[in-house]
Design a protein around this motif. Structure first.
Motif, PDB file in Angstrom:
ATOM      1  N   PRO A  43       0.632  -1.363  -0.288  1.00  0.00           N
ATOM      2  CA  PRO A  43       0.200   0.012   0.065  1.00  0.00           C
ATOM      3  C   PRO A  43       0.870   1.616   0.033  1.00  0.00           C
ATOM      4  CG  PRO A  43      -0.709  -1.633   1.528  1.00  0.00           C
ATOM      5  CD  PRO A  43       0.708  -2.168   0.625  1.00  0.00           C
ATOM      6  N   ASP A  44       1.660   0.876   1.094  1.00  0.00           N
ATOM      7  CA  ASP A  44       2.808   2.610   0.358  1.00  0.00           C
ATOM      8  C   ASP A  44       3.563   3.180  -0.111  1.00  0.00           C
ATOM      9  OD1 ASP A  44       3.623   0.311   2.026  1.00  0.00           O
ATOM     10  OD2 ASP A  44       5.587   0.992   2.920  1.00  0.00           O
ATOM     11  N   ARG A  45       4.330   1.699  -1.248  1.00  0.00           N
ATOM     12  CA  ARG A  45       5.146   1.888  -2.288  1.00  0.00           C
ATOM     13  C   ARG A  45       4.547   2.517  -3.906  1.00  0.00           C
ATOM     14  NH1 ARG A  45       9.526  -2.258  -3.517  1.00  0.00           N
ATOM     15  NH2 ARG A  45      10.524   0.046  -3.821  1.00  0.00           N
ATOM     16  N   LEU A  46       5.157   4.002  -4.371  1.00  0.00           N
ATOM     17  CA  LEU A  46       4.812   4.079  -5.338  1.00  0.00           C
ATOM     18  C   LEU A  46       5.082   3.321  -6.908  1.00  0.00           C
ATOM     19  CD1 LEU A  46       4.657   7.706  -4.708  1.00  0.00           C
ATOM     20  CD2 LEU A  46       3.284   6.009  -4.792  1.00  0.00           C
ATOM     21  N   PHE A  47       6.323   2.857  -6.223  1.00  0.00           N
ATOM     22  CA  PHE A  47       6.896   1.456  -7.540  1.00  0.00           C
ATOM     23  C   PHE A  47       7.115  -0.130  -7.315  1.00  0.00           C
ATOM     24  CE2 PHE A  47      10.871   0.978  -9.691  1.00  0.00           C
ATOM     25  CZ  PHE A  47      10.995   1.518 -10.534  1.00  0.00           C
ATOM     26  N   CYS A  48       6.888  -0.562  -7.974  1.00  0.00           N
ATOM     27  CA  CYS A  48       6.731  -2.183  -8.149  1.00  0.00           C
ATOM     28  C   CYS A  48       6.852  -2.785  -9.008  1.00  0.00           C
ATOM     29  CB  CYS A  48       6.053  -3.126  -7.365  1.00  0.00           C
ATOM     30  SG  CYS A  48       4.097  -2.056  -8.380  1.00  0.00           S
ATOM     31  N   HIS A  49       8.056  -3.655  -9.314  1.00  0.00           N
ATOM     32  CA  HIS A  49       8.483  -4.710 -10.477  1.00  0.00           C
ATOM     33  C   HIS A  49       7.670  -5.937 -10.417  1.00  0.00           C
ATOM     34  CE1 HIS A  49      12.623  -2.818  -8.925  1.00  0.00           C
ATOM     35  NE2 HIS A  49      12.239  -2.780  -8.242  1.00  0.00           N
ATOM     36  N   ALA A  50       7.533  -5.915 -11.493  1.00  0.00           N
ATOM     37  CA  ALA A  50       7.055  -7.214 -12.628  1.00  0.00           C
ATOM     38  C   ALA A  50       7.936  -8.585 -12.277  1.00  0.00           C
ATOM     39  CB  ALA A  50       6.397  -6.918 -13.416  1.00  0.00           C
ATOM     40  N   ASP A  51       6.719  -9.146 -11.590  1.00  0.00           N
ATOM     41  CA  ASP A  51       7.723 -10.870 -11.177  1.00  0.00           C
ATOM     42  C   ASP A  51       8.312 -11.830 -12.886  1.00  0.00           C
ATOM     43  OD1 ASP A  51       7.104 -10.368  -8.596  1.00  0.00           O
ATOM     44  OD2 ASP A  51       5.604 -11.376  -8.731  1.00  0.00           O
ATOM     45  N   ASN A  52       7.894 -11.308 -13.619  1.00  0.00           N
ATOM     46  CA  ASN A  52       7.797 -11.990 -14.447  1.00  0.00           C
ATOM     47  C   ASN A  52       8.117 -11.429 -15.768  1.00  0.00           C
ATOM     48  OD1 ASN A  52       5.747 -11.122 -14.620  1.00  0.00           O
ATOM     49  ND2 ASN A  52       4.481 -12.871 -15.870  1.00  0.00           N
ATOM     50  N   ALA A  53       8.318 -10.125 -15.932  1.00  0.00           N
ATOM     51  CA  ALA A  53       9.223 -10.070 -16.632  1.00  0.00           C
ATOM     52  C   ALA A  53       9.708  -8.437 -16.873  1.00  0.00           C
ATOM     53  CB  ALA A  53       7.772  -9.031 -18.089  1.00  0.00           C
ATOM     54  N   PRO A  54      10.963  -7.625 -17.801  1.00  0.00           N
ATOM     55  CA  PRO A  54      11.762  -6.582 -17.144  1.00  0.00           C
ATOM     56  C   PRO A  54      10.184  -5.781 -17.826  1.00  0.00           C
ATOM     57  CG  PRO A  54      12.130  -7.539 -19.761  1.00  0.00           C
ATOM     58  CD  PRO A  54      10.790  -8.340 -18.459  1.00  0.00           C
TER      59      PRO A  54
END
Ligand code: PRT
Ligand code: ZN
Length: 305
Positions: A43-54
Protein backbone atom coordinates in the motif's frame (compact mmCIF):
# COMPACT_ATOMS: atom_id res chain seq x y z
CA UNK A 1 7.63 14.56 -7.50
CA UNK A 2 11.36 15.22 -7.45
CA UNK A 3 13.79 13.06 -9.34
CA UNK A 4 15.16 11.70 -6.10
CA UNK A 5 11.75 10.38 -5.01
CA UNK A 6 12.12 7.62 -7.58
CA UNK A 7 14.31 4.70 -6.60
CA UNK A 8 17.29 3.92 -8.77
CA UNK A 9 16.19 1.56 -11.54
CA UNK A 10 18.02 -0.64 -13.95
CA UNK A 11 17.65 1.29 -17.21
CA UNK A 12 16.62 -1.66 -19.30
CA UNK A 13 13.33 -2.19 -17.44
CA UNK A 14 10.27 -0.67 -19.10
CA UNK A 15 8.57 1.70 -16.65
CA UNK A 16 4.82 2.04 -16.89
CA UNK A 17 2.91 4.65 -14.86
CA UNK A 18 -0.68 3.84 -13.95
CA UNK A 19 -3.23 5.46 -11.66
CA UNK A 20 -2.77 4.20 -8.09
CA UNK A 21 -6.44 4.68 -7.16
CA UNK A 22 -9.42 6.11 -8.98
CA UNK A 23 -11.42 5.14 -12.02
CA UNK A 24 -8.59 3.99 -14.29
CA UNK A 25 -6.50 2.16 -11.67
CA UNK A 26 -8.31 -1.18 -11.65
CA UNK A 27 -8.99 -1.46 -15.41
CA UNK A 28 -5.33 -0.55 -16.12
CA UNK A 29 -4.18 -3.30 -13.73
CA UNK A 30 -6.64 -5.75 -15.33
CA UNK A 31 -5.25 -4.95 -18.80
CA UNK A 32 -1.62 -5.42 -17.76
CA UNK A 33 -2.48 -8.59 -15.93
CA UNK A 34 -4.35 -9.93 -19.01
CA UNK A 35 -1.11 -9.21 -20.91
CA UNK A 36 0.67 -11.68 -18.62
CA UNK A 37 2.34 -9.31 -16.14
CA UNK A 38 2.38 -10.37 -12.48
CA UNK A 39 3.43 -8.11 -9.64
CA UNK A 40 2.84 -7.54 -5.92
CA UNK A 41 1.81 -4.18 -4.53
CA UNK A 42 2.32 -2.84 -1.06
CA UNK A 43 0.00 0.00 0.00
CA UNK A 44 2.73 2.53 0.82
CA UNK A 45 4.93 1.99 -2.24
CA UNK A 46 4.68 3.94 -5.48
CA UNK A 47 6.92 1.57 -7.30
CA UNK A 48 6.79 -2.16 -7.89
CA UNK A 49 8.59 -4.65 -10.05
CA UNK A 50 6.87 -7.19 -12.25
CA UNK A 51 7.93 -10.69 -11.13
CA UNK A 52 7.95 -12.21 -14.59
CA UNK A 53 9.06 -9.47 -17.02
CA UNK A 54 11.53 -6.57 -17.14
CA UNK A 55 8.77 -4.09 -16.28
CA UNK A 56 8.35 -1.69 -13.34
CA UNK A 57 5.04 -0.09 -12.41
CA UNK A 58 4.75 3.43 -11.02
CA UNK A 59 1.52 3.83 -9.05
CA UNK A 60 0.70 7.54 -9.05
CA UNK A 61 -2.04 10.16 -9.35
CA UNK A 62 -3.33 10.39 -12.89
CA UNK A 63 -2.34 14.08 -13.15
CA UNK A 64 1.32 13.13 -12.57
CA UNK A 65 1.49 10.65 -15.45
CA UNK A 66 2.04 13.05 -18.39
CA UNK A 67 4.81 14.86 -16.49
CA UNK A 68 6.54 11.60 -15.54
CA UNK A 69 6.54 10.77 -19.26
CA UNK A 70 7.68 14.25 -20.30
CA UNK A 71 10.54 14.16 -17.79
CA UNK A 72 11.57 10.66 -18.83
CA UNK A 73 10.84 8.96 -15.47
CA UNK A 74 8.79 6.35 -17.32
CA UNK A 75 8.38 5.22 -20.92
CA UNK A 76 4.66 4.33 -20.90
CA UNK A 77 1.64 5.66 -19.06
CA UNK A 78 -2.02 4.69 -18.92
CA UNK A 79 -4.04 7.85 -18.49
CA UNK A 80 -7.24 9.56 -19.63
CA UNK A 81 -6.97 11.36 -22.98
CA UNK A 82 -8.38 14.43 -21.19
CA UNK A 83 -5.53 14.49 -18.63
CA UNK A 84 -2.88 13.85 -21.29
CA UNK A 85 -4.45 16.44 -23.63
CA UNK A 86 -4.59 19.06 -20.87
CA UNK A 87 -0.94 18.64 -19.89
CA UNK A 88 0.20 18.64 -23.53
CA UNK A 89 -1.89 21.76 -24.21
CA UNK A 90 -0.11 23.44 -21.26
CA UNK A 91 3.28 22.58 -22.78
CA UNK A 92 2.13 24.03 -26.12
CA UNK A 93 0.99 27.21 -24.36
CA UNK A 94 4.65 27.61 -23.31
CA UNK A 95 5.59 27.47 -27.00
CA UNK A 96 7.12 23.98 -26.82
CA UNK A 97 6.18 20.79 -28.68
CA UNK A 98 5.65 17.99 -26.12
CA UNK A 99 7.71 14.84 -26.59
CA UNK A 100 4.85 12.55 -25.56
CA UNK A 101 2.03 11.16 -27.66
CA UNK A 102 -1.03 8.95 -27.46
CA UNK A 103 -0.19 5.60 -28.95
CA UNK A 104 -3.40 3.59 -28.51
CA UNK A 105 -6.90 4.04 -27.20
CA UNK A 106 -7.60 1.35 -24.59
CA UNK A 107 -11.39 1.14 -24.61
CA UNK A 108 -12.18 1.94 -20.96
CA UNK A 109 -12.74 5.09 -18.88
CA UNK A 110 -14.93 6.61 -21.58
CA UNK A 111 -16.34 10.11 -20.97
CA UNK A 112 -16.70 13.48 -22.71
CA UNK A 113 -15.25 16.86 -21.86
CA UNK A 114 -18.21 19.12 -22.42
CA UNK A 115 -19.36 22.68 -21.99
CA UNK A 116 -22.53 22.80 -19.89
CA UNK A 117 -24.79 25.77 -19.22
CA UNK A 118 -27.66 26.33 -16.78
CA UNK A 119 -30.71 24.37 -17.94
CA UNK A 120 -32.94 27.41 -17.40
CA UNK A 121 -31.01 29.56 -19.90
CA UNK A 122 -31.51 29.48 -23.69
CA UNK A 123 -28.63 28.20 -25.85
CA UNK A 124 -28.16 29.53 -29.37
CA UNK A 125 -24.65 28.29 -30.05
CA UNK A 126 -21.02 28.80 -29.07
CA UNK A 127 -21.21 32.58 -29.60
CA UNK A 128 -23.33 32.67 -26.40
CA UNK A 129 -20.12 31.94 -24.45
CA UNK A 130 -18.55 35.30 -25.35
CA UNK A 131 -17.95 37.32 -22.20
CA UNK A 132 -19.02 34.44 -19.94
CA UNK A 133 -16.95 32.87 -17.13
CA UNK A 134 -16.41 29.14 -17.62
CA UNK A 135 -15.23 26.99 -14.70
CA UNK A 136 -13.02 24.02 -15.51
CA UNK A 137 -10.18 21.78 -14.36
CA UNK A 138 -9.03 21.59 -18.02
CA UNK A 139 -8.11 25.27 -18.61
CA UNK A 140 -5.53 24.77 -21.36
CA UNK A 141 -7.84 22.56 -23.45
CA UNK A 142 -10.64 25.06 -22.94
CA UNK A 143 -8.45 28.04 -23.88
CA UNK A 144 -7.31 26.26 -27.06
CA UNK A 145 -10.91 25.37 -27.97
CA UNK A 146 -12.14 28.95 -27.37
CA UNK A 147 -9.21 30.43 -29.32
CA UNK A 148 -9.93 28.16 -32.33
CA UNK A 149 -13.46 29.58 -32.40
CA UNK A 150 -12.40 33.16 -31.77
CA UNK A 151 -14.47 33.41 -28.58
CA UNK A 152 -13.29 35.69 -25.76
CA UNK A 153 -14.49 34.13 -22.50
CA UNK A 154 -13.11 34.01 -18.97
CA UNK A 155 -11.59 30.72 -17.84
CA UNK A 156 -11.96 29.99 -14.11
CA UNK A 157 -9.58 27.18 -13.11
CA UNK A 158 -10.85 24.87 -10.37
CA UNK A 159 -9.28 21.61 -9.25
CA UNK A 160 -12.53 19.80 -8.45
CA UNK A 161 -16.32 20.10 -7.98
CA UNK A 162 -16.53 22.19 -11.14
CA UNK A 163 -20.25 21.52 -11.51
CA UNK A 164 -21.20 23.56 -8.43
CA UNK A 165 -19.45 26.73 -9.66
CA UNK A 166 -22.49 28.29 -11.43
CA UNK A 167 -24.68 27.65 -8.37
CA UNK A 168 -22.08 29.42 -6.18
CA UNK A 169 -21.89 32.36 -8.58
CA UNK A 170 -18.24 31.57 -9.42
CA UNK A 171 -18.98 31.00 -13.11
CA UNK A 172 -21.73 31.19 -15.76
CA UNK A 173 -20.95 27.84 -17.39
CA UNK A 174 -18.68 24.84 -16.86
CA UNK A 175 -16.37 22.72 -18.96
CA UNK A 176 -16.26 19.33 -17.24
CA UNK A 177 -16.16 15.58 -17.73
CA UNK A 178 -19.50 13.94 -18.33
CA UNK A 179 -20.33 10.29 -18.48
CA UNK A 180 -23.98 9.56 -17.61
CA UNK A 181 -24.87 13.27 -17.34
CA UNK A 182 -26.45 12.72 -13.89
CA UNK A 183 -24.04 15.09 -12.09
CA UNK A 184 -24.78 17.93 -14.50
CA UNK A 185 -28.54 17.32 -14.30
CA UNK A 186 -28.39 17.30 -10.47
CA UNK A 187 -26.77 20.74 -10.66
CA UNK A 188 -29.32 22.05 -13.20
CA UNK A 189 -26.79 22.14 -16.02
CA UNK A 190 -27.00 20.68 -19.52
CA UNK A 191 -24.19 19.79 -21.92
CA UNK A 192 -24.23 21.88 -25.09
CA UNK A 193 -20.83 21.35 -26.76
CA UNK A 194 -18.26 18.54 -26.65
CA UNK A 195 -14.57 19.48 -26.65
CA UNK A 196 -13.21 15.95 -26.51
CA UNK A 197 -14.31 12.32 -26.46
CA UNK A 198 -12.04 10.77 -23.87
CA UNK A 199 -11.04 7.27 -22.77
CA UNK A 200 -7.96 5.71 -21.23
CA UNK A 201 -5.01 5.74 -23.60
CA UNK A 202 -1.52 4.36 -23.74
CA UNK A 203 0.75 7.41 -23.73
CA UNK A 204 4.38 7.01 -24.72
CA UNK A 205 7.47 9.15 -24.70
CA UNK A 206 8.75 10.21 -28.14
CA UNK A 207 12.38 9.24 -27.44
CA UNK A 208 13.38 5.93 -29.06
CA UNK A 209 13.84 3.08 -26.57
CA UNK A 210 17.02 1.11 -26.15
CA UNK A 211 16.85 -2.36 -27.78
CA UNK A 212 16.09 -4.24 -24.52
CA UNK A 213 13.17 -2.05 -23.56
CA UNK A 214 11.94 -1.86 -27.16
CA UNK A 215 11.75 -5.67 -27.19
CA UNK A 216 9.66 -5.63 -23.99
CA UNK A 217 7.49 -2.80 -25.33
CA UNK A 218 6.82 -4.52 -28.62
CA UNK A 219 5.81 -7.79 -26.89
CA UNK A 220 3.47 -5.89 -24.57
CA UNK A 221 2.06 -3.79 -27.42
CA UNK A 222 1.20 -6.95 -29.32
CA UNK A 223 -0.39 -8.52 -26.24
CA UNK A 224 -2.44 -5.38 -25.59
CA UNK A 225 -3.74 -5.60 -29.16
CA UNK A 226 -4.66 -9.28 -28.64
CA UNK A 227 -6.56 -8.47 -25.45
CA UNK A 228 -8.32 -5.43 -26.97
CA UNK A 229 -9.28 -7.38 -30.09
CA UNK A 230 -10.85 -10.09 -27.94
CA UNK A 231 -12.71 -7.62 -25.74
CA UNK A 232 -16.44 -7.70 -26.32
CA UNK A 233 -16.16 -10.69 -28.62
CA UNK A 234 -18.01 -13.99 -28.08
CA UNK A 235 -17.37 -17.34 -29.67
CA UNK A 236 -20.52 -19.06 -30.85
CA UNK A 237 -20.17 -22.86 -31.02
CA UNK A 238 -22.76 -25.48 -32.01
CA UNK A 239 -23.36 -28.63 -34.04
CA UNK A 240 -26.03 -29.42 -36.57
CA UNK A 241 -27.08 -31.95 -39.19
CA UNK A 242 -25.42 -31.29 -42.53
CA UNK A 243 -28.78 -30.78 -44.29
CA UNK A 244 -29.61 -27.92 -41.84
CA UNK A 245 -26.47 -26.04 -42.88
CA UNK A 246 -27.94 -23.77 -45.63
CA UNK A 247 -30.70 -22.55 -43.29
CA UNK A 248 -28.24 -21.97 -40.46
CA UNK A 249 -25.76 -20.12 -42.67
CA UNK A 250 -28.52 -17.76 -43.79
CA UNK A 251 -28.85 -16.75 -40.12
CA UNK A 252 -25.10 -16.18 -39.82
CA UNK A 253 -24.44 -13.65 -42.59
CA UNK A 254 -23.25 -11.00 -40.11
CA UNK A 255 -20.87 -13.09 -37.95
CA UNK A 256 -17.08 -13.00 -38.20
CA UNK A 257 -15.04 -15.93 -39.47
CA UNK A 258 -17.71 -18.68 -39.53
CA UNK A 259 -16.00 -22.09 -39.69
CA UNK A 260 -17.68 -25.41 -40.48
CA UNK A 261 -15.94 -28.68 -39.56
CA UNK A 262 -17.17 -32.18 -40.43
CA UNK A 263 -17.72 -34.54 -37.50
CA UNK A 264 -16.80 -38.22 -37.48
CA UNK A 265 -20.27 -39.59 -38.28
CA UNK A 266 -20.32 -37.66 -41.58
CA UNK A 267 -23.97 -36.56 -41.18
CA UNK A 268 -23.26 -33.70 -38.81
CA UNK A 269 -21.04 -30.67 -38.71
CA UNK A 270 -19.74 -28.47 -35.94
CA UNK A 271 -19.75 -24.72 -36.43
CA UNK A 272 -18.03 -21.83 -34.77
CA UNK A 273 -18.18 -18.09 -35.38
CA UNK A 274 -17.19 -14.86 -33.69
CA UNK A 275 -19.76 -12.35 -32.55
CA UNK A 276 -19.18 -8.74 -31.53
CA UNK A 277 -21.10 -7.59 -28.44
CA UNK A 278 -23.86 -9.36 -26.51
CA UNK A 279 -25.40 -12.29 -28.38
CA UNK A 280 -29.18 -11.61 -28.54
CA UNK A 281 -31.34 -14.45 -27.22
CA UNK A 282 -33.61 -14.16 -30.30
CA UNK A 283 -30.67 -15.07 -32.52
CA UNK A 284 -29.84 -18.16 -30.45
CA UNK A 285 -33.49 -19.24 -30.45
CA UNK A 286 -33.69 -18.79 -34.24
CA UNK A 287 -30.54 -20.91 -34.67
CA UNK A 288 -32.02 -23.57 -32.41
CA UNK A 289 -35.24 -23.66 -34.43
CA UNK A 290 -33.13 -24.01 -37.60
CA UNK A 291 -31.43 -27.13 -36.19
CA UNK A 292 -28.49 -25.90 -34.09
CA UNK A 293 -27.75 -28.20 -31.13
CA UNK A 294 -25.44 -27.84 -28.14
CA UNK A 295 -25.26 -24.07 -28.63
CA UNK A 296 -22.63 -22.34 -26.52
CA UNK A 297 -21.66 -18.67 -26.31
CA UNK A 298 -18.17 -18.35 -24.84
CA UNK A 299 -16.16 -15.28 -23.82
CA UNK A 300 -12.96 -14.72 -25.82
CA UNK A 301 -9.92 -13.87 -23.72
CA UNK A 302 -7.21 -13.26 -26.30
CA UNK A 303 -7.13 -13.04 -30.10
CA UNK A 304 -3.86 -13.24 -31.95
CA UNK A 305 -3.97 -11.75 -35.43
O1 PRT B 1 -6.57 10.63 -7.42
P1 PRT B 1 -6.34 10.90 -8.86
O2 PRT B 1 -5.86 12.31 -9.13
O3 PRT B 1 -5.46 9.87 -9.49
O4 PRT B 1 -7.77 10.71 -9.59
P2 PRT B 1 -8.87 11.79 -9.97
O5 PRT B 1 -9.82 11.90 -8.82
O6 PRT B 1 -8.27 13.04 -10.52
O7 PRT B 1 -9.56 11.09 -11.24
P3 PRT B 1 -10.68 9.98 -11.33
O8 PRT B 1 -10.18 8.69 -10.80
O9 PRT B 1 -12.00 10.49 -10.83
O10 PRT B 1 -10.81 9.92 -12.94
C1 PRT B 1 -9.75 9.46 -13.71
C2 PRT B 1 -10.14 9.53 -15.17
O11 PRT B 1 -11.34 8.75 -15.40
C3 PRT B 1 -10.53 10.89 -15.71
O12 PRT B 1 -9.41 11.73 -15.98
C4 PRT B 1 -11.27 10.52 -16.98
O13 PRT B 1 -10.34 10.23 -18.01
C5 PRT B 1 -11.96 9.21 -16.58
N1 PRT B 1 -13.42 9.37 -16.33
C6 PRT B 1 -14.39 8.64 -16.95
C7 PRT B 1 -14.02 10.23 -15.50
C8 PRT B 1 -15.40 10.03 -15.62
N2 PRT B 1 -15.60 9.03 -16.53
C9 PRT B 1 -16.32 10.81 -14.83
N3 PRT B 1 -17.53 10.64 -14.96
N4 PRT B 1 -13.54 11.15 -14.62
C10 PRT B 1 -14.40 11.86 -13.86
N5 PRT B 1 -15.75 11.74 -13.95
C11 PRT B 1 -16.53 12.61 -13.02
C12 PRT B 1 -16.81 14.00 -13.62
O14 PRT B 1 -15.73 14.88 -13.34
C13 PRT B 1 -18.08 14.43 -12.89
O15 PRT B 1 -17.79 14.93 -11.61
O16 PRT B 1 -17.81 12.08 -12.75
C14 PRT B 1 -18.79 13.11 -12.72
C15 PRT B 1 -19.75 12.99 -13.88
O17 PRT B 1 -20.25 11.72 -13.99
P4 PRT B 1 -21.71 11.50 -14.53
O18 PRT B 1 -21.85 10.04 -14.74
O19 PRT B 1 -22.65 12.02 -13.47
O20 PRT B 1 -21.87 12.29 -15.83
ZN1 ZN C 1 -6.37 13.43 -10.78
Amino acid sequence: MADTALPAVRRERLRIAIQKKGRLGEPARALLSACGLAWRETPDRLFCHADNAPVDLLLVRDDDIPRLLLEGHCEWGIVGRNVLGEQLARVREQGAEPAVREERALGFGGCRLSIAVPTALPWNGVADLAGQRIATSHPALLRAWLAERGIAAGVVTLSGSVEIAPGLGQADAVCDLVSSGATLAANRLRPVEDLLASEAVLAVGAAPLDPAREATASTLRRRIDCVLRARDRRLLVFRARRDALPGLMSLLTDVEAPTVCPTEDGDSVSLQALWHGQMPWQRLEALERAGARGLMVLPVERMLA
